[in-house]
Enzyme design. Structure first.
Site, PDB file in Angstrom:
ATOM      1  N   CYS A   1     -41.648  23.024  13.218  1.00  0.00           N
ATOM      2  CA  CYS A   1     -42.780  23.702  13.429  1.00  0.00           C
ATOM      3  C   CYS A   1     -42.553  25.149  12.086  1.00  0.00           C
ATOM      4  O   CYS A   1     -43.017  26.102  12.926  1.00  0.00           O
ATOM      5  CB  CYS A   1     -42.591  24.394  14.900  1.00  0.00           C
ATOM      6  SG  CYS A   1     -41.926  22.812  16.144  1.00  0.00           S
TER       7      CYS A   1
ATOM      8  N   GLN B   1     -34.815  32.062  19.793  1.00  0.00           N
ATOM      9  CA  GLN B   1     -33.426  32.166  18.920  1.00  0.00           C
ATOM     10  C   GLN B   1     -32.802  32.960  18.951  1.00  0.00           C
ATOM     11  O   GLN B   1     -31.325  33.061  18.298  1.00  0.00           O
ATOM     12  CB  GLN B   1     -34.089  31.886  17.090  1.00  0.00           C
ATOM     13  CG  GLN B   1     -34.736  29.986  17.025  1.00  0.00           C
ATOM     14  CD  GLN B   1     -34.717  29.412  17.731  1.00  0.00           C
ATOM     15  OE1 GLN B   1     -32.865  29.157  17.664  1.00  0.00           O
ATOM     16  NE2 GLN B   1     -35.372  28.155  17.853  1.00  0.00           N
TER      17      GLN B   1
ATOM     18  N   ASP C   1     -40.770  37.759  19.005  1.00  0.00           N
ATOM     19  CA  ASP C   1     -40.457  36.577  19.280  1.00  0.00           C
ATOM     20  C   ASP C   1     -38.619  35.941  19.460  1.00  0.00           C
ATOM     21  O   ASP C   1     -38.557  36.795  18.086  1.00  0.00           O
ATOM     22  CB  ASP C   1     -41.072  34.744  18.416  1.00  0.00           C
ATOM     23  CG  ASP C   1     -40.877  33.856  18.946  1.00  0.00           C
ATOM     24  OD1 ASP C   1     -39.792  33.658  19.794  1.00  0.00           O
ATOM     25  OD2 ASP C   1     -41.006  32.986  17.889  1.00  0.00           O
TER      26      ASP C   1
ATOM     27  N   HIS D   1     -42.423  30.781  13.585  1.00  0.00           N
ATOM     28  CA  HIS D   1     -42.419  29.396  13.956  1.00  0.00           C
ATOM     29  C   HIS D   1     -43.975  29.194  14.504  1.00  0.00           C
ATOM     30  O   HIS D   1     -44.363  30.211  14.463  1.00  0.00           O
ATOM     31  CB  HIS D   1     -41.912  29.710  14.977  1.00  0.00           C
ATOM     32  CG  HIS D   1     -41.741  28.041  16.219  1.00  0.00           C
ATOM     33  ND1 HIS D   1     -42.319  27.421  17.018  1.00  0.00           N
ATOM     34  CD2 HIS D   1     -40.895  27.755  15.917  1.00  0.00           C
ATOM     35  CE1 HIS D   1     -42.009  26.917  17.437  1.00  0.00           C
ATOM     36  NE2 HIS D   1     -40.911  25.889  16.997  1.00  0.00           N
TER      37      HIS D   1
HETATM   38  N1  PLP Z   1     -40.308  30.800  17.966  1.00  0.00           N
HETATM   39  C1  PLP Z   1     -39.290  29.740  17.955  1.00  0.00           C
HETATM   40  C2  PLP Z   1     -38.850  30.834  17.076  1.00  0.00           C
HETATM   41  C3  PLP Z   1     -38.394  28.756  18.027  1.00  0.00           C
HETATM   42  O1  PLP Z   1     -37.643  28.242  17.912  1.00  0.00           O
HETATM   43  C4  PLP Z   1     -39.202  27.583  19.090  1.00  0.00           C
HETATM   44  C5  PLP Z   1     -38.500  26.818  19.766  1.00  0.00           C
HETATM   45  O2  PLP Z   1     -37.985  25.554  18.572  1.00  0.00           O
HETATM   46  C6  PLP Z   1     -40.881  28.505  19.540  1.00  0.00           C
HETATM   47  C7  PLP Z   1     -40.949  30.262  19.191  1.00  0.00           C
HETATM   48  C8  PLP Z   1     -40.966  27.399  21.214  1.00  0.00           C
HETATM   49  O3  PLP Z   1     -40.105  27.638  21.760  1.00  0.00           O
HETATM   50  P1  PLP Z   1     -41.028  26.693  23.060  1.00  0.00           P
HETATM   51  O4  PLP Z   1     -41.231  25.237  22.349  1.00  0.00           O
HETATM   52  O5  PLP Z   1     -39.889  26.497  23.885  1.00  0.00           O
HETATM   53  O6  PLP Z   1     -42.066  27.767  24.197  1.00  0.00           O
END
Ligand code: PLP
Length: 409
Positions: free
Chosen positions: A367, A206, A203, A126
């Site tokens: 994203c 998910q 990360d 992401h």
């Molecule tokens: N990483 C992953 C894999 C995500 O799916 C998301 C959100 O869609 C994020 C990071 C970012 O999360 P946040 O916008 O809650 O900081």
């Protein structure tokens, strides 16, 4: 409650007030949980109760409300720590994964990395797990290295391990891809990285909402997650880090709460995790997130994982019957995220018409521009399911999709 068979999923669904509403005169089918999760009544009630009965700032006042608010906030930290099998004093509470990863980037990576170093990422990250590292690479001169995927959307593990050369000082990897649904074997990846002296950042955005996550068993250095995908309020999340890192890292933001003593000639910082929690936090949000963790633990994350696997299998089987529909991501270990495209149809048109049928899916690049470039598509539709969805909704979604395809043909 234990196995999925003994759980009344209709009763659980009824805990989510928003799922009772209609959109465009149709019953809502919410298939966008990878974007944000819906909230059960108990989470909404916990936030409401906090504001009605306990509202005060944390760690600042000796009065009764101040201690109640502090206890509620620290109680939420303890619940989250137990949920993820980590120590509460190693869990920094913050606004979510984006903040958490930037904290690692600026407090851990920026002071350490040099021009001869490399940061290893994967193709499926992401933007929140790409852009902070790019910014650090620009500031330090370090290079970014990318591990590629197999055609099914799983990580090419031999290539990943081969890329772990001595220049690599940091590996940042998703536990679960938000586009492909791929579940990465993060414990083994971290073991390989550790053997080569590479610091690991996972990360978990998910993963945490959809499966039992035991951070201690993963053996990473940092684990980031977001509360709003976990049935909790927006603006909540956390970073777990090994104590030695938290001790060594300088604060990211300065201000109240993160200090022990401030003089104009110098400041003594608070102990971790408070050292990284400057300013007034989202107190009510974390009270809600604590309630969400209680709620999910009551159902059981293993049961949630099994329920979502059944919904995924059902939806995937039906989608595969649709001519001209391509699913992106078929890794053997996959969460309930289905990205798809239909030949000759723009995903925004598809998602817009599905919305008129009451079905909420996401369309776009999710994203994850570098992943979409690799997939060779401009955009995809993404249906992401959660335990509160039903098999009847899967059927209704497929019927709506077939109708929309006929309209667009
Ligand atoms: N990483 C992953 C894999 C995500 O799916 C998301 C959100 O869609 C994020 C990071 C970012 O999360 P946040 O916008 O809650 O900081």
């Amino acid at each position: 409650m234990g196995a999925t068979g003994t759980i009344d999923w209709d009763k659980i669904r009824a805990d989510f007030p928003l799922l009772r509403r209609q959109v465009h005169g149709k019953p809502l089918i919410y298939f966008d949980s990878a974007n944000t999760g819906q909230k059960p009544e108990c989470v909404i009630a916990a936030c409401d109760d906090f504001y009605r009965r306990h509202n005060a700032n944390v760690s600042r006042a000796v009065h009764q409300l101040g201690s109640e608010a502090t206890e509620a906030f620290e109680g939420a930290r303890r619940k989250l720590a137990a949920f993820l099998n980590v120590r509460a004093d190693e869990l920094v509470l913050c606004s979510g994964t984006t903040f958490a990863l930037n904290l690692v980037a600026y407090s851990w990576a920026l002071p350490r990395l040099k021009a001869s170093d490399a940061i290893l990422l994967t193709r499926m990250e992401h933007h929140a797990n790409i852009v902070p590292w790019q910014l650090i690479a620009q500031r330090t001169g370090a290079t970014l290295r990318v591990a590629e995927l197999r055609p099914d959307g799983s990580l090419d593990l031999p290539a990943l391990y081969a890329a772990m050369t001595p220049e690599v000082k940091l590996l940042a990897v998703a536990h679960v891809s938000n586009v492909l649904g791929t579940v990465n074997p993060v414990a083994e990846i971290c073991r390989q990285a550790r053997a080569r002296g590479i610091t690991t950042v996972v990360d978990g955005s998910q993963a945490v909402p959809h499966m039992p996550v035991d951070i201690a068993a993963i053996g990473c250095d940092f684990y980031a997650f977001t509360g709003h995908k976990l049935c909790g309020p927006t603006g909540t999340g956390g970073l777990w880090a090994k104590r030695e890192h938290l001790q060594a890292m300088p604060p990211f933001l300065g201000g109240g709460e993160m200090i022990k003593e401030v003089r104009f000639d110098g400041t003594v910082f608070n102990d971790p995790p408070h050292k990284f929690e400057a300013g007034t936090p989202n107190i009510a949000g974390f009270v809600g997130l604590g309630a969400a963790v209680d709620y999910l633990s009551g159902i059981g994350m293993a049961a949630i994982q099994a329920r979502e696997a059944a919904l995924l299998a059902h939806a995937s089987e039906e989608l595969r019957k649709i001519d001209g529909l391509r699913i992106f991501g078929s890794a053997p270990e996959k969460a309930a995220v289905i990205s798809f495209a239909i030949d000759g149809v723009h995903s925004h048109d598809l998602a817009t018409l599905l919305d008129l049928e009451g079905v909420a899916v996401r369309s776009g690049q999710h994203c994850a521009h570098p992943l979409l470039q690799w997939l060779g598509v401009g955009t995809t539709c993404r249906a992401s399911l959660a335990f509160y969805n039903t098999h009847a909704e899967v059927e209704a979604f497929i019927a709506a999709l077939r109708k929309v395809i006929r309209l667009l043909a």
